[in-house]
Motif scaffolding. Structure first.
Motif, PDB file in Angstrom:
ATOM      1  N   CYS A  94       0.805  -1.233   0.096  1.00  0.00           N
ATOM      2  CA  CYS A  94      -0.071  -0.248   0.156  1.00  0.00           C
ATOM      3  C   CYS A  94       0.885   1.283   0.152  1.00  0.00           C
ATOM      4  N   TYR A  95       0.216   2.049  -0.383  1.00  0.00           N
ATOM      5  CA  TYR A  95       1.237   3.664  -0.476  1.00  0.00           C
ATOM      6  C   TYR A  95       0.071   4.725  -0.194  1.00  0.00           C
ATOM      7  N   ALA A  96       0.544   5.930   0.249  1.00  0.00           N
ATOM      8  CA  ALA A  96      -0.140   6.956   0.514  1.00  0.00           C
ATOM      9  C   ALA A  96       0.702   8.314  -0.015  1.00  0.00           C
ATOM     10  N   GLU A  97      -0.069   9.107  -0.582  1.00  0.00           N
ATOM     11  CA  GLU A  97       0.848  10.392  -1.157  1.00  0.00           C
ATOM     12  C   GLU A  97       0.518  11.457   0.419  1.00  0.00           C
ATOM     13  N   VAL A  98       1.365  11.729   1.003  1.00  0.00           N
ATOM     14  CA  VAL A  98       1.392  12.389   2.292  1.00  0.00           C
ATOM     15  C   VAL A  98       1.759  13.655   2.034  1.00  0.00           C
ATOM     16  N   PHE A  99       0.841  14.706   2.486  1.00  0.00           N
ATOM     17  CA  PHE A  99       1.639  16.122   2.270  1.00  0.00           C
ATOM     18  C   PHE A  99       2.549  16.521   3.473  1.00  0.00           C
ATOM     19  N   VAL A 100       3.350  17.155   3.072  1.00  0.00           N
ATOM     20  CA  VAL A 100       4.502  17.664   3.774  1.00  0.00           C
ATOM     21  C   VAL A 100       4.295  18.646   4.875  1.00  0.00           C
ATOM     22  N   HIS A 101       3.375  19.398   4.507  1.00  0.00           N
ATOM     23  CA  HIS A 101       2.961  20.694   5.397  1.00  0.00           C
ATOM     24  C   HIS A 101       1.555  21.066   5.197  1.00  0.00           C
ATOM     25  N   PRO A 102       0.583  21.517   6.243  1.00  0.00           N
ATOM     26  CA  PRO A 102      -0.498  22.102   5.999  1.00  0.00           C
ATOM     27  C   PRO A 102      -0.746  22.912   4.889  1.00  0.00           C
ATOM     28  N   SER A 103       0.189  23.890   4.728  1.00  0.00           N
ATOM     29  CA  SER A 103      -0.045  24.870   3.480  1.00  0.00           C
ATOM     30  C   SER A 103       0.812  24.702   2.302  1.00  0.00           C
ATOM     31  N   SER A 104       1.007  23.396   2.213  1.00  0.00           N
ATOM     32  CA  SER A 104       1.888  23.095   0.871  1.00  0.00           C
ATOM     33  C   SER A 104       1.266  22.002   0.177  1.00  0.00           C
ATOM     34  N   ASP A 105       1.604  21.887  -1.238  1.00  0.00           N
ATOM     35  CA  ASP A 105       1.076  21.045  -2.017  1.00  0.00           C
ATOM     36  C   ASP A 105       1.957  20.080  -2.263  1.00  0.00           C
ATOM     37  N   SER A 106       3.268  20.114  -1.506  1.00  0.00           N
ATOM     38  CA  SER A 106       4.153  19.151  -1.817  1.00  0.00           C
ATOM     39  C   SER A 106       3.963  17.981  -1.037  1.00  0.00           C
ATOM     40  N   SER A 107       4.084  16.942  -1.704  1.00  0.00           N
ATOM     41  CA  SER A 107       3.976  15.511  -1.118  1.00  0.00           C
ATOM     42  C   SER A 107       4.987  14.589  -1.114  1.00  0.00           C
ATOM     43  N   TYR A 108       5.000  13.237  -0.528  1.00  0.00           N
ATOM     44  CA  TYR A 108       5.917  12.518  -0.817  1.00  0.00           C
ATOM     45  C   TYR A 108       5.024  11.070  -0.734  1.00  0.00           C
ATOM     46  N   TRP A 109       5.654  10.104  -1.030  1.00  0.00           N
ATOM     47  CA  TRP A 109       4.942   8.731  -1.081  1.00  0.00           C
ATOM     48  C   TRP A 109       5.455   8.001   0.049  1.00  0.00           C
ATOM     49  N   SER A 110       4.487   7.606   1.016  1.00  0.00           N
ATOM     50  CA  SER A 110       4.962   6.792   1.793  1.00  0.00           C
ATOM     51  C   SER A 110       4.562   4.996   1.587  1.00  0.00           C
ATOM     52  N   TRP A 111       5.236   4.214   1.873  1.00  0.00           N
ATOM     53  CA  TRP A 111       4.847   2.667   1.564  1.00  0.00           C
ATOM     54  C   TRP A 111       4.884   1.871   2.580  1.00  0.00           C
ATOM     55  N   GLY A 112       3.961   0.969   2.950  1.00  0.00           N
ATOM     56  CA  GLY A 112       3.497   0.008   3.679  1.00  0.00           C
ATOM     57  C   GLY A 112       4.445  -1.301   3.167  1.00  0.00           C
ATOM     58  N   ARG A 113       4.852  -2.109   4.020  1.00  0.00           N
ATOM     59  CA  ARG A 113       5.595  -3.529   3.922  1.00  0.00           C
ATOM     60  C   ARG A 113       4.667  -4.314   3.095  1.00  0.00           C
ATOM     61  N   GLY A 114       5.097  -5.202   2.315  1.00  0.00           N
ATOM     62  CA  GLY A 114       4.352  -6.052   1.462  1.00  0.00           C
ATOM     63  C   GLY A 114       3.863  -6.743   2.385  1.00  0.00           C
ATOM     64  N   THR A 115       2.545  -7.517   1.884  1.00  0.00           N
ATOM     65  CA  THR A 115       1.627  -8.380   2.369  1.00  0.00           C
ATOM     66  C   THR A 115       1.637  -9.420   1.195  1.00  0.00           C
ATOM     67  N   GLN A 116       1.696 -10.748   1.860  1.00  0.00           N
ATOM     68  CA  GLN A 116       1.552 -11.631   0.457  1.00  0.00           C
ATOM     69  C   GLN A 116       0.219 -12.252   0.243  1.00  0.00           C
ATOM     70  N   VAL A 117      -0.281 -12.364  -0.917  1.00  0.00           N
ATOM     71  CA  VAL A 117      -1.400 -12.873  -1.382  1.00  0.00           C
ATOM     72  C   VAL A 117      -0.897 -13.971  -2.237  1.00  0.00           C
ATOM     73  N   THR A 118      -1.491 -15.331  -1.954  1.00  0.00           N
ATOM     74  CA  THR A 118      -1.171 -16.522  -2.708  1.00  0.00           C
ATOM     75  C   THR A 118      -2.316 -17.115  -2.979  1.00  0.00           C
ATOM     76  N   VAL A 119      -2.691 -17.252  -4.317  1.00  0.00           N
ATOM     77  CA  VAL A 119      -3.790 -17.838  -4.991  1.00  0.00           C
ATOM     78  C   VAL A 119      -3.584 -19.240  -5.639  1.00  0.00           C
ATOM     79  N   SER A 120      -4.042 -20.304  -4.917  1.00  0.00           N
ATOM     80  CA  SER A 120      -3.833 -21.646  -5.704  1.00  0.00           C
ATOM     81  C   SER A 120      -5.154 -22.074  -6.391  1.00  0.00           C
ATOM     82  N   SER A 121      -4.640 -22.933  -7.584  1.00  0.00           N
ATOM     83  CA  SER A 121      -5.473 -23.370  -8.610  1.00  0.00           C
ATOM     84  C   SER A 121      -6.265 -24.654  -8.175  1.00  0.00           C
TER      85      SER A 121
END
Length: 121
Positions: A94-121
């Motif tokens: 997952c990711y989120a574009e996080v604003f760096v300051h209340p009065s700024s449009d600048s943002s950065y991407w914060s990432w979560g750790r991966g979570t595994q999804v496994t689908v078997s046939s």
């Protein structure tokens, strides 16, 4: 800002799983949120994203099967995955574009750790 993902696991083809991801920390505001996935040896690909206003977009491969949603009050994004296929097997980030300051449009991407999804046939 840290993102904590939960959910995932193993399921048979045709089954369903749900993912959630909560942003925590000093948050001035979050723009888009979403999910990418990555298979070992391949590039990370966008699965779904959602704007602050709730407008979603999906990869063609998951349209009609996956649903993204968010709760702005909880800074949380969700991904409901139905009719899962073996080719959906991947680590989901997952990711989120996080604003760096209340009065700024600048943002950065914060990432979560991966979570595994496994689908078997």
């Amino acid at each position: 800002v840290q993102l904590q993902a939960s959910g995932g696991g193993s399921v048979q083809a045709g089954g369903a799983l749900g993912l959630s991801c909560e942003a925590a920390g000093r948050i001035f505001g979050i723009d888009d949120m979403g999910w990418y996935r990555q298979i070992v040896g391949k590039e990370r690909e966008l699965v779904a994203a959602i704007t602050t206003g709730g407008t979603p977009k999906y990869a063609d491969s998951v349209k009609g099967r996956f649903t993204i949603s968010r709760d702005n009050a909880k800074n949380t994004v969700y991904l409901q995955m139905n009719d899962l296929k073996p080719e959906d097997t991947a680590a989901y980030f997952c990711y989120a574009e996080v604003f760096v300051h209340p009065s700024s449009d600048s943002s950065y991407w914060s990432w979560g750790r991966g979570t595994q999804v496994t689908v078997s046939s």
